[in-house]
Design a protein around this motif. Structure first.
Motif, short mmCIF file in Angstrom:
data_model
loop_
_atom_site.label_atom_id
_atom_site.label_comp_id
_atom_site.label_asym_id
_atom_site.label_seq_id
_atom_site.Cartn_x
_atom_site.Cartn_y
_atom_site.Cartn_z
N ASP A 183 0.85 -1.18 0.00
CA ASP A 183 0.00 0.00 0.00
C ASP A 183 0.89 1.24 0.00
O ASP A 183 0.96 1.97 0.98
N ILE A 184 1.59 1.40 -1.11
CA ILE A 184 2.58 2.47 -1.23
C ILE A 184 2.47 3.02 -2.64
O ILE A 184 2.18 2.28 -3.57
N TYR A 185 2.66 4.33 -2.80
CA TYR A 185 2.67 4.91 -4.14
C TYR A 185 4.11 5.02 -4.62
O TYR A 185 4.80 5.98 -4.30
N GLY A 237 6.45 6.20 2.98
CA GLY A 237 6.73 4.82 3.38
C GLY A 237 8.11 4.29 3.05
O GLY A 237 8.26 3.10 2.80
#
Lengths: 387, 452
Positions: free
Chosen positions: B392-394, B414
């Motif tokens: 769940d990281i861009y 993150g």
């Protein structure tokens, strides 16, 4: 091919920095890498790399545009033949259109690539392939009667002000092809709107047969001549006046299929644009205070540039939202706004262009909020653990 | 029942040349080397000079900032060469082994009866400590920290990666001792993350004192960073440690025999290996023995990689195994031109994208080379990285934050949760050919420097 390779290797030193033609380094590189995928190997990070690159990606987009281009050429001839009341063969129609559209393509590519090469040269970069697509898109979103010098100015404007000042392909805020169209639309409105610009020859006083009108379905609708809107079949197939590439929904669907099968175009954006358009359309149908609002929601999808914009313009990865959630929001608003502009603002019959440009401006903001939500989630998680 | 985590995003690149499950014994390698570049963040200080005699477990160098962390010789012999690079940076400390191997005795002991300090001291002195790495940052663990948990990934999903269950076979006792030792180091849980798609080997299934978690899915499901992200994502201030299963065994042997026995089973794989198989070697061994006469073409046309094709380090045909690596891959170099390559239908060109005919007529395995397949560009495509990063990281936003050196943003997006290997597939699929792993390491280094 070996001979060609040897020849390139022979002349290559002349184009290195500091050599005789050093100033054409980027130009040479562009042509060399066009002919041959370079022999450059990985030095850091992953040792193998995907075969896909920018050239491949852009090639796919151009392939997807070819059906609309070919149909557009034919339709230019067809509309002209209707105007003069003659019955032309398929090839007559196509040849007539070909001769009308080719100069537009040449001007758009010539001016745009010239500027791209010059900028790449002055920056010492490789030439980016982005304009190969823009160069074909610009003629496709213009009416056939637009003078060539205008195309040249609009292309220069969109490449320099729209793209290069931001740092080139990948850094631009607005879709370059639409920016070119918007530039012409506001600078030379008489050549970009009205009922006379969409059919070759009509604006120059050529004699139209009785009963022929060069009006597009959108202008029929905007003037509440709902009865004059062509049949669904004609609008779907594209036997109607309009910008060169936008008329045939069939050709656009073929393009959409190519983009979706290869995964180059975002299905999220295409789908959400359609959903947005339909939502606004249904809303109008319910309100229904004027005849335009009664036009069925689905019919908007095959009128004007909606379909073309949804498939080829809104999906431009650089100027659209870049997060997956953002794409849904972006696409929905593009579709919704397009119909708002169309139906509620009689000054601008075509809402797709303005709607996409507007959402281009908002795309970074949409992404910002999507990313911010991710950041907040991460912070919350940390606080929860800390308690 | 252990919890099953289903990883959906990712990509298994079907490479040719998987190692056949056969052990091959080789002669003692001609040389061994420990390479400071395998340990990001350390500043090596030599403990030996060229010509010195060393025993197995003698310190070769140590970290200037943490002098207690020793990097020791995997064999007894003579320090043959200290290879230096630019600015006299130490690249390799090469040891030629003696015929008769002598070991320093660190004393066998049951880790359960030892205190935390005693366990740490034994591990530091023998040189097995650096096998423990910490997250965030993916650097050698600091003895002053007490980690929240320790994670062990019991399987490797990287292209052509060895089958861990095969590699650790018959090491039940050593593995358990290793786990026992690790359990002295944390108050938290030791997570053993296994592949849910098959029954794990005895070594893993019989392990006591661990929490077993099951994972399924394509690469990078086997990356410990991805697993941590799904089990208990790292927040600012958290520290967890990670160890490879092969290294757990080496730790276990230390307590069992009182010796630094860095023997491990590795795979030799890749399309250019005649007989891709498993070998029993020691950490740092030269690959010369195992690749000689086992290649399809002359070495100058080949890329030798210590590690897998996504994250490994380039070495030459006489190069040495990296400290953490469990395989060597040999693939062809791609230093040739291809006429109008970008327009070819590409039946043999494997691509994660769907722009080549290979998608319609897939083959079982592909021979891939090291060509960059295009030029570096600015970011144009979007959504590509997200498809291969099950976190769940861009990723693109994080990479851009690093490029613009915005430390707050890196932290918010993150950076603590990732190391290079987690982003390796992003780099592989990138249309714009951005050097993602290098950028990420720079970002991590910046964060370490600025925030300590």
């Amino acid at each position: 091919m070996k001979a060609l390779r040897n020849y390139i290797d022979k002349i290559k030193p002349n184009f290195q920095k500091g050599a005789k033609f050093g100033m054409f380094h980027s130009t040479f590189d562009a042509f060399e890498t066009f002919l041959f995928v370079p022999n450059k190997v990985t030095t850091k990070g992953s040792h193998i790399r995907d075969f896909v690159d920018m050239k491949r990606t852009m090639t796919v987009v151009i392939t997807a545009l070819i059906p609309t281009l070919l149909f557009g050429m034919w339709n230019v001839g067809y509309q002209h033949s209707l105007m003069i009341g003659e019955n032309w063969t398929l090839w007559q129609n196509f040849w007539f259109g070909f001769l009308k559209v080719l100069p537009l393509l040449i001007v758009s590519y010539g001016v745009g690539l010239g500027i791209e090469f010059a900028f790449a040269q002055s920056r010492g970069h490789e030439v980016n392939e982005g304009f190969l697509v823009t160069g074909i898109l610009i003629p496709l979103v213009l009416p056939v009667g637009v003078p060539l010098w205008m195309v040249a100015i609009a292309t220069a404007f969109s490449v320099i002000i729209g793209k290069e000042v931001f740092g080139g392909t990948g850094m631009n805020v607005f879709n370059p092809a639409l920016l070119a169209r918007a530039f012409l639309f506001f600078a030379y409105p008489s050549h970009m709107s009205g009922d006379n610009v969409w059919v070759a020859g009509l604006a120059h006083g050529a004699k139209a047969v009785d009963g022929f009108s060069g009006a597009t379905p959108l202008s029929n609708a905007a003037s509440y001549h709902i009865d004059s809107i062509p049949s669904t079949y004609d609008m779907f197939m594209g036997y109607i006046p309009g910008s060169i590439g936008e008329t045939s929904k069939l050709a656009i669907l073929i393009g959409a299929a190519i983009l979706l099968i290869t995964g180059i175009g975002s299905w999220r954006i295409m789908l959400s644009v359609v959903i947005g358009g339909l939502s606004a359309g249904f809303l109008f149908n319910i309100l229904s205070v004027n005849p335009y609002m009664d036009v069925p929601a689905w019919q908007h999808l095959i009128m004007g540039g909606f379909a073309f914009g949804a498939v080829f313009m809104a999906t431009d990865p650089v100027t659209a939202a870049q997060t997956n959630k953002g794409k849904w929001i972006f696409g929905f608003l593009v579709g919704f706004m397009a119909l708002l502009v169309r139906v509620l603002n009689p000054a601008y019959p075509e809402g797709m262009m303005l709607s996409i440009l507007l959402m281009n401006a908002f795309a970074p903001l949409i992404d910002h909020y999507v990313v911010q939500a991710n950041i907040k989630k991460r912070l919350k998680r940390a606080q929860k653990v800390a308690q | 029942m252990p919890k099953v985590y289903k990883i959906r995003k990712g990509l298994n690149i079907p490479l040719k040349g998987e190692a056949e499950k056969v052990f091959t014994r080789t002669e003692q390698a001609e040389a061994y080397a420990i390479k400071p570049i395998d340990f990001p963040g350390i500043t090596p200080k030599l403990s030996v000079r060229e010509g010195d005699k060393v025993l197995t477990g003698s310190s070769l160098f140590y970290d200037k900032h943490h002098p207690e962390v020793l990097f020791t010789s995997p064999v007894s012999g003579t320090v043959e060469l200290i290879r230096r690079g630019e600015q006299r940076r130490i690249l390799e400390v090469v040891v030629t082994p003696d015929k008769n191997q002598e070991y320093i005795a660190f004393g066998a002991a049951d880790p359960k009866t030892l205190t935390r300090e005693q366990v740490i001291e034994k591990m530091l002195k023998s040189g097995v400590w650096p096998t423990i790495r910490q997250r965030p940052y993916g650097i050698v663990a600091n003895i002053k920290d007490v980690p929240k948990a320790i994670h062990i990934s019991a399987f490797d999903t990287a292209p052509l990666a060895p089958d861990m269950d095969f590699s650790v076979k018959d090491e039940v006792e050593a593995f358990q001792l290793g786990i026992d030792a690790l359990s002295r180091l944390t108050h938290g849980v030791i997570h053993l993350n296994v592949n849910a798609e098959y029954l794990p080997n005895n070594v893993f299934s019989k392990a006591k004192g661990v929490q077993v978690n099951q994972f399924t899915g394509p690469h990078p499901a086997g990356n410990v960073g991805i697993q941590i992200h799904h089990i208990e994502p790292i927040n600012k201030g958290d520290i967890v440690w990670t160890v490879n299963p092969l290294d757990v065994i080496i730790i276990g042997r230390l307590f069992k025999k009182g010796q630094y026995d860095a023997t491990k089973v590795i795979a030799l794989a890749g399309s250019e290996v005649l007989k891709p198989r498993y070998y029993i070697i020691k950490t740092g061994a030269s690959i010369q023995n195992i690749v000689k006469g086992n290649l399809t073409q002359p070495a100058e046309n080949l890329r030798f990689i210590s590690g897998n094709v996504l994250t490994g380090k380039k070495i030459n045909e006489n190069g040495f195994f990296g400290f953490y690596d469990n395989m060597v891959t040999v693939i062809p170099e791609g230093n040739h031109y291809e006429f109008l390559g970008w327009v070819s239908p590409g039946f043999s060109k494997y691509s994660a994208s769907r722009t080549f005919m290979s998608k319609l007529f897939p083959r079982k395995a592909y021979k891939l080379h090291t060509n960059l397949n295009g030029g570096e560009r600015a970011y144009v495509m979007s959504g590509q990285y997200e498809k291969v990063l099950p976190m769940d990281i861009y990723p693109v936003h994080l990479i851009k934050a690093i490029i613009t050196n915005d430390i707050d943003k890196m932290e918010q997006l993150g950076i603590y949760e990732v190391v290079e290997e987690d982003f390796a597939l992003c780099e592989y699929v990138c249309t714009s050919k951005i050097e993602v792993q290098e950028i990420l390491r720079k970002g991590i280094e910046t964060v370490i420097k600025e925030l300590g």
